[in-house]
Design a protein around this motif. Structure first.
Motif, PDB file in Angstrom:
ATOM      1  N   THR A  27       0.844  -1.210   0.000  1.00 16.57           N
ATOM      2  CA  THR A  27       0.000   0.000   0.000  1.00 16.57           C
ATOM      3  C   THR A  27       0.873   1.252   0.000  1.00 16.57           C
ATOM      4  OG1 THR A  27      -1.593  -1.254   1.324  1.00 16.57           O
ATOM      5  CG2 THR A  27      -1.954   1.118   1.157  1.00 16.57           C
ATOM      6  N   LYS A  29       1.828   5.312  -0.305  1.00 27.73           N
ATOM      7  CA  LYS A  29       1.168   6.566   0.109  1.00 27.73           C
ATOM      8  C   LYS A  29       0.785   7.389  -1.121  1.00 27.73           C
ATOM      9  CE  LYS A  29       3.189   7.240   4.653  1.00 27.73           C
ATOM     10  NZ  LYS A  29       4.555   6.780   4.923  1.00 27.73           N
ATOM     11  N   VAL A  73      -5.455   3.677  -6.802  1.00 31.49           N
ATOM     12  CA  VAL A  73      -5.872   3.899  -5.407  1.00 31.49           C
ATOM     13  C   VAL A  73      -6.949   4.987  -5.463  1.00 31.49           C
ATOM     14  CG1 VAL A  73      -3.584   3.343  -4.415  1.00 31.49           C
ATOM     15  CG2 VAL A  73      -4.137   5.723  -5.017  1.00 31.49           C
ATOM     16  N   GLY A  75      -8.160   8.705  -3.875  1.00 25.77           N
ATOM     17  CA  GLY A  75      -7.486   9.810  -3.189  1.00 25.77           C
ATOM     18  C   GLY A  75      -7.575  11.094  -3.972  1.00 25.77           C
ATOM     19  N   GLU A  97      -2.397  11.112  -4.238  1.00 22.28           N
ATOM     20  CA  GLU A  97      -2.151  10.873  -2.812  1.00 22.28           C
ATOM     21  C   GLU A  97      -3.186   9.842  -2.356  1.00 22.28           C
ATOM     22  OE1 GLU A  97       0.228  13.392  -1.425  1.00 22.28           O
ATOM     23  OE2 GLU A  97       0.466  11.647  -0.101  1.00 22.28           O
ATOM     24  N   ASN A  98      -2.737   8.699  -1.849  1.00 26.47           N
ATOM     25  CA  ASN A  98      -3.636   7.613  -1.466  1.00 26.47           C
ATOM     26  C   ASN A  98      -4.362   7.962  -0.159  1.00 26.47           C
ATOM     27  OD1 ASN A  98      -4.864   5.158  -1.024  1.00 26.47           O
ATOM     28  ND2 ASN A  98      -2.965   3.964  -0.872  1.00 26.47           N
ATOM     29  N   ASP A  99      -5.714   7.929  -0.185  1.00 29.10           N
ATOM     30  CA  ASP A  99      -6.454   8.206   1.064  1.00 29.10           C
ATOM     31  C   ASP A  99      -6.647   6.941   1.896  1.00 29.10           C
ATOM     32  OD1 ASP A  99      -8.452   6.795  -0.214  1.00 29.10           O
ATOM     33  OD2 ASP A  99      -9.781   8.507  -0.522  1.00 29.10           O
ATOM     34  N   GLY A 100      -6.149   5.810   1.371  1.00 34.02           N
ATOM     35  CA  GLY A 100      -6.213   4.549   2.119  1.00 34.02           C
ATOM     36  C   GLY A 100      -7.603   3.931   2.186  1.00 34.02           C
ATOM     37  N   ASP A 102      -9.539   3.011  -0.621  1.00 36.61           N
ATOM     38  CA  ASP A 102      -9.868   2.161  -1.781  1.00 36.61           C
ATOM     39  C   ASP A 102     -11.341   2.303  -2.191  1.00 36.61           C
ATOM     40  OD1 ASP A 102      -7.350   1.261  -2.324  1.00 36.61           O
ATOM     41  OD2 ASP A 102      -7.618  -0.734  -1.457  1.00 36.61           O
ATOM     42  N   THR A 301       3.110   2.607  -8.302  1.00 40.02           N
ATOM     43  CA  THR A 301       3.875   2.618  -7.053  1.00 40.02           C
ATOM     44  C   THR A 301       5.357   2.882  -7.353  1.00 40.02           C
ATOM     45  OG1 THR A 301       2.359   1.011  -6.095  1.00 40.02           O
ATOM     46  CG2 THR A 301       4.503   1.246  -5.010  1.00 40.02           C
TER      47      THR A 301
END
Ligand code: SF4
Ligand code: SF4
Length: 442
Positions: A27, A29, A73, A75, A97-100, A102, A301
């Motif tokens: 995962t 960021k 991702v 974000g 920017e990945n907001d985590g 999904d 990534t």
């Protein structure tokens, strides 16, 4: 009964470093979605700075020979700018920017009516999912399928994975054979071949068993000799069918179409799950990495994230390659991003450094017997060094598949494969110049 192919070499495999490493998710960021990840025209960004994007949302597309790219991702878009690409240059990318979370794109949902879809509808789905050959070639899969319609009688799944160190396809076959076989069935529905086969090198017995358990009766599983480059398209066709693709020709010229195992899995995801190509398996291996591993990686990534997840590079690290040691592309930064065709990062120490003594040819002829394309690498090297374009043409350098067998086998340490790549570029430039001059004269 599988046959063999001319030439090739038998490098040490180093597969044991990762073959038993189960695929683990990673995962990041931040991801950088490059607008150019396939052969053909680059995409144009469809989102801008500050936009919120969801997982699987299309963030770039284009016309002609082009497939779209998607957010891997959910974000916020924090930049749309050139970023380091594994090819060595900087390529326009959408940085997310990945907001985590999904958060899935609202258009993505499993399909209920797959059996009712026509070949044209399946091709459109594969195109919209952004699928391009995942074995490294990155040719748009929908175009390969369309151009094979009514020409192909044999479909081959390329599961040879012949490059040292890499075990991404091996793990995929062992862990998710049903996705690969499901994708192959879709491809068979489109191309309607009379024969279909899966080719796996003999050094992957668990993958052979896992695939055999899933394959329908009308698809053969061929256990191929472990010999590099068994997984090169033309060599695989020769091993499976005995047919030789003519110089400069495509597999369809001999009635064949070849699809990498991971590409088949991506076709399954697109058709059954409605999920575009947003993740792939990447092997991170070599003697310069602390904990060699297989990761399920969101496209985009940065390599630095993969290296860190694999325990980091050792102090003796000398070379980082996107791909394997034979055909991989040397990286000058760890900030390049994962693209659809990237199946491995190979990290090597100085122990692999080729001694750069005075490279004098001793006329042993090994490069000629190793070349699977029946070329004369030494003669190409000489013509390239002297800039002799006509000789390069005469020596058919365009048929070189960049396999690296010649350089691997040369006792003098001559950079023959590198020379072939340079020669092909010289020839392309000369042809472009000639065309421009002809156009100007009209
Ligand atoms: S000349 Fe090209 S195809 Fe032949 S061995 Fe060298 S890299 Fe491979
Ligand atoms: S393998 Fe090397 S030394 Fe032998 S003929 Fe080819 S270029 Fe010369």
């Amino acid at each position: 009964m599988p046959r063999s192919f001319f030439g090739g070499v038998h490098p040490k495999g180093y597969k044991a470093l990762t073959r038993d490493a189960a695929i683990r998710p990673i995962t990041p960021k931040q991801v950088c979605i490059a607008m150019s990840q396939h052969i053909g025209a680059p995409c144009v960004p469809l989102v801008g700075l500050g936009d919120t994007v969801t997982l699987g949302q299309k963030v770039g597309d284009g016309k002609g020979l082009c497939v779209p790219v998607h957010a891997s991702v959910s974000g916020k878009v924090v930049a749309v700018e050139p970023r380091p690409h594994p090819g060595g240059t900087k390529i326009l990318s959408v940085v997310i920017e990945n907001d985590g979370m999904d958060t899935l794109c609202k258009d993505i949902a499993p399909r209920q009516n797959v059996d009712a879809l026509s070949a044209d509808e399946l091709l459109a789905i594969i195109r919209e999912a952004g699928i391009a050959g995942m074995g490294g070639a990155a040719f748009p899969t929908n175009v390969k399928l369309s151009s094979g319609l009514s020409k192909v009688d044999t479909v081959i799944v390329n599961a040879a994975e012949c490059e040292p160190y890499i075990s991404a396809d091996d793990r995929l076959m062992r862990e998710e054979p049903a996705r690969i076989v499901g994708g192959l069935e879709i491809i068979k529905r489109i191309l309607k071949p009379t024969r279909s086969a899966v080719g796996i090198e003999a050094n992957k017995p668990e993958a052979v068993a896992a695939m055999q358990a899933q394959l329908p009766a009308d698809t053969e599983l061929l256990v191929l000799r472990t010999r590099y480059p068994q997984g090169a398209e033309k060599q695989l066709i020769q091993s499976v069918t005995g047919r030789c693709v003519p110089p400069g020709g495509l597999p369809a010229a001999v009635g064949c179409a070849v699809f990498n195992a991971a590409t088949c899995a991506a076709v399954f995801d697109a058709v059954y799950e409605g999920m575009p190509l947003v993740r792939r398996v990447v092997t991170v291996s070599g003697d310069a990495i602390a904990k060699p591993a297989n990761f399920l990686v969101p496209i985009g990534t940065p390599f630095s994230v993969l290296l860190e997840a694999a325990g980091g590079l050792s102090d003796k690290a000398y070379k980082l390659l996107c791909g394997g040691p034979m055909m991989g592309i040397a990286q000058h930064t760890t900030e390049a991003m994962t693209i659809k065709g990237c199946n491995a990062l190979t990290c090597l120490t100085t122990a692999h450094k080729v001694a750069e003594s005075t490279p004098h040819c001793i006329r042993c002829g090994r490069c000629i017997t190793a070349c699977p394309m029946h070329l004369m690498p030494l003669q190409i090297y000489k013509a390239q060094q002297s800039g002799n374009i006509e000789k390069l043409r005469y020596r058919n350098v365009v048929d070189c598949i960049d396999c690296g067998c010649c350089a691997y086998t040369c006792p003098a340490g001559i950079a023959l494969a590198q020379s072939c790549r340079t020669a092909k570029r010289m020839l392309r430039e000369a042809d472009a110049k000639e065309k421009a001059a002809g156009g100007a004269g009209k």
